[in-house]
Enzyme design. Structure first.
Site, PDB file in Angstrom:
ATOM      1  N   VAL A  93       0.858  -1.182   0.000  1.00  0.00           N
ATOM      2  CA  VAL A  93       0.000   0.000   0.000  1.00  0.00           C
ATOM      3  C   VAL A  93       0.894   1.232   0.000  1.00  0.00           C
ATOM      4  O   VAL A  93       1.798   1.356   0.833  1.00  0.00           O
ATOM      5  CB  VAL A  93      -0.933   0.026   1.234  1.00  0.00           C
ATOM      6  CG1 VAL A  93      -1.740   1.324   1.267  1.00  0.00           C
ATOM      7  CG2 VAL A  93      -1.873  -1.170   1.223  1.00  0.00           C
ATOM      8  N   ALA A 141       4.621   4.152   2.776  1.00  0.00           N
ATOM      9  CA  ALA A 141       4.106   2.905   2.196  1.00  0.00           C
ATOM     10  C   ALA A 141       4.288   1.788   3.213  1.00  0.00           C
ATOM     11  O   ALA A 141       4.971   1.975   4.240  1.00  0.00           O
ATOM     12  CB  ALA A 141       4.860   2.564   0.923  1.00  0.00           C
ATOM     13  N   LYS A 142       3.695   0.666   2.980  1.00  0.00           N
ATOM     14  CA  LYS A 142       3.943  -0.519   3.794  1.00  0.00           C
ATOM     15  C   LYS A 142       3.576  -1.731   2.970  1.00  0.00           C
ATOM     16  O   LYS A 142       2.711  -1.652   2.090  1.00  0.00           O
ATOM     17  CB  LYS A 142       3.072  -0.495   5.059  1.00  0.00           C
ATOM     18  CG  LYS A 142       3.636  -1.302   6.197  1.00  0.00           C
ATOM     19  CD  LYS A 142       4.744  -0.533   6.882  1.00  0.00           C
ATOM     20  CE  LYS A 142       5.391  -1.305   8.006  1.00  0.00           C
ATOM     21  NZ  LYS A 142       6.346  -0.477   8.730  1.00  0.00           N
ATOM     22  N   GLY A 143       4.242  -2.850   3.251  1.00  0.00           N
ATOM     23  CA  GLY A 143       3.915  -4.078   2.530  1.00  0.00           C
ATOM     24  C   GLY A 143       3.839  -5.230   3.499  1.00  0.00           C
ATOM     25  O   GLY A 143       4.364  -5.163   4.613  1.00  0.00           O
TER      26      GLY A 143
END
Ligand code: NAD
Length: 428
Positions: free
Chosen positions: A72, A117-119
């Site tokens: 995201v 962001a992050k995943g």
């Protein structure tokens, strides 16, 4: 108690323990102070892009398993997105989304040119072999490849991922673009474009935040008794550096228990003991305590650097410190944080206090792009410069709006992103 009121109390507790609701509350409070109109709030609340990918992997037993991954990108107004990738069974889109927003505000507080962001990948890394993890990492990288890149989105390690994972991501990306591109991820090993000082950066940022806090509340490190919760990358390093700076570290903990010595612990000896024994319990020069007792010890400063929801409405009345420097993400619930501030305790919020890690990640990206690597002294002095400046800006904002440091940090962060949004305008 009626079942209705028990349910309400349960709901209130769930809400208190939901760090993302706390963050949303921080956002709304700050947006109110800034007088942001509803349209701008909507833009800043909504993630720019969300990607969900299916990841088929050949397992060692010859079966095929399909994993689910997410990336995201919350906001790229101020630059490429930046944020970790976690591998864990409990990963879900809501959490990844919230963590990505958290990164936008953290990068903005320390004024580095990144968005958030992050995943995450839903998997149980402890039940997987190294070969399976490598395949999963490479397939995930290939699947999100179109939105990655040094100018688009630069991942980093998070829960259950580390230097090796970053090396695999860098290699997979480089194979696809046909050139070695070290700056596509940070948190890499030194031998392939990592930065000196990265491993200690978050703990160092915590120590610098403590130093700055003392300048405001008064006191010298030598007279400051410190309780550090957690002895890992953040807590262990912060304790060592603060001990070296002259602070009296009276207690340390890990997930198995706490140790306490009112005269001050010999932190290098404690860390050597931890290295050898895998846990703190049994360390000879200290008394053993339950973890629930540790934060309530008589002390001046607490560094909660283990996990979220440690200072809550259940124990806040018994906290004796006058300064809390949040090494972990979300260690103090919003209710507890407000109670502390009402009592005159200074709470240095996570998005400032633990931003040393992302700041040196930024340095790693810069060094990779230059192909020129800095000495550890340069990394540390530039980190100090950014942390001191950011602390001052947060404190000034808090003073200007007559709010807590946490609200001040959100006001500063949101204002910076909103200013860029107004300048850039809406692309149509
Ligand atoms: P880590 O896994 O290296 O260390 C965690 C430590 O906390 C371990 O010593 C563990 O035993 C201890 N612990 C766990 N539960 C505990 C409990 N209930 N009571 C006492 N100790 C407990 O993790 P880390 O990298 O040090 O991260 C700690 C926190 O800081 C997390 O919230 C993480 O998201 C946050 N953080 C880390 C970084 C970084 O650069 N590592 C950057 C920003 C924020």
């Amino acid at each position: 108690m009626s079942s209705g009121s028990a349910a309400l109390e349960n709901k209130a507790q769930q809400d208190e323990f939901n760090p993302f609701l706390s963050m949303a509350r921080g956002f709304d409070t700050a947006a109110d102070y800034l007088g942001l109109d509803e349209g701008l709030r909507e833009v800043l609340r909504t993630p720019d892009r969300e990607l969900k990918v299916a990841l088929p992997v050949h397992m060692d037993d010859k079966s095929i398993k399909v994993f689910t991954g997410y990336r995201v990108q919350h906001n790229y107004l101020r630059g490429p997105c930046k944020g970790g990738i976690r591998f864990a069974p409990e990963v879900n889109l809501d959490e990844v989304r919230a963590l990505s927003a958290w990164m936008t505000w953290k990068c903005s507080v320390v004024n580095i040119p990144f968005g958030g962001a992050k995943g995450g990948v839903i998997c149980d890394p402890r039940a997987m072999s190294k070969g399976e993890l490598e395949q999963l990492t490479r397939r995930y990288t290939a699947a999100i490849m179109d939105i990655l890149g040094p100018d688009r989105d630069v991942p980093a390690p998070d829960m259950n991922t580390g230097e090796q994972t970053m090396a695999w991501i860098m290699d997979t990306y480089s194979m696809h673009v046909r050139r070695t591109t070290t700056s596509v991820v940070t948190g890499k090993p030194l031998s392939i474009g990592g930065s000196r000082g990265r491993r200690e950066a978050t703990g160092r940022g915590v120590m610098i935040s403590a130093n700055e806090a003392l300048k405001i509340v008064g006191g010298r490190p030598e007279d400051t008794r410190v309780v550090v919760q957690g002895s890992g990358n953040v807590g262990g390093v912060a304790a060592l550096l603060m001990h070296r700076e002259g602070y009296k570290i009276v207690s340390l903990s890990d997930m198995y228990g706490s140790i306490h010595n009112a005269d001050g612990l010999d932190v290098p000896a404690v860390m050597a003991y931890l290295e050898e024994n895998g846990r703190l319990s049994g360390y000879p020069e200290a008394e053993a305590l339950e973890n629930s007792e540790q934060l309530e010890l008589d002390c001046d400063l607490i560094v909660p650097a283990a996990t979220e929801n440690q200072i809550t409405s259940a124990n806040v009345d018994r906290i004796k410190a006058r300064v809390v420097v949040e090494g972990a993400n979300g260690p103090t619930t919003a209710i507890a944080s407000e109670a502390l501030v009402d009592r005159g305790v200074m709470v240095v919020p996570d998005i400032l206090a633990n931003a040393g890690g992302v700041t040196v990640s930024y340095f790693e990206w810069v060094q990779d792009r230059m192909g020129y690597f800095w000495t550890e002294e340069i990394v540390n002095s530039r980190l100090e410069q950014i942390m001191v400046e950011s602390f001052k800006e947060v404190a000034d904002t808090a003073r200007k709006y007559k709010v807590s440091m946490r609200t001040g940090a959100y006001i500063l962060a949101i204002d910076r992103v909103a200013t860029v949004l107004r300048m850039r305008g809406l692309f149509a």
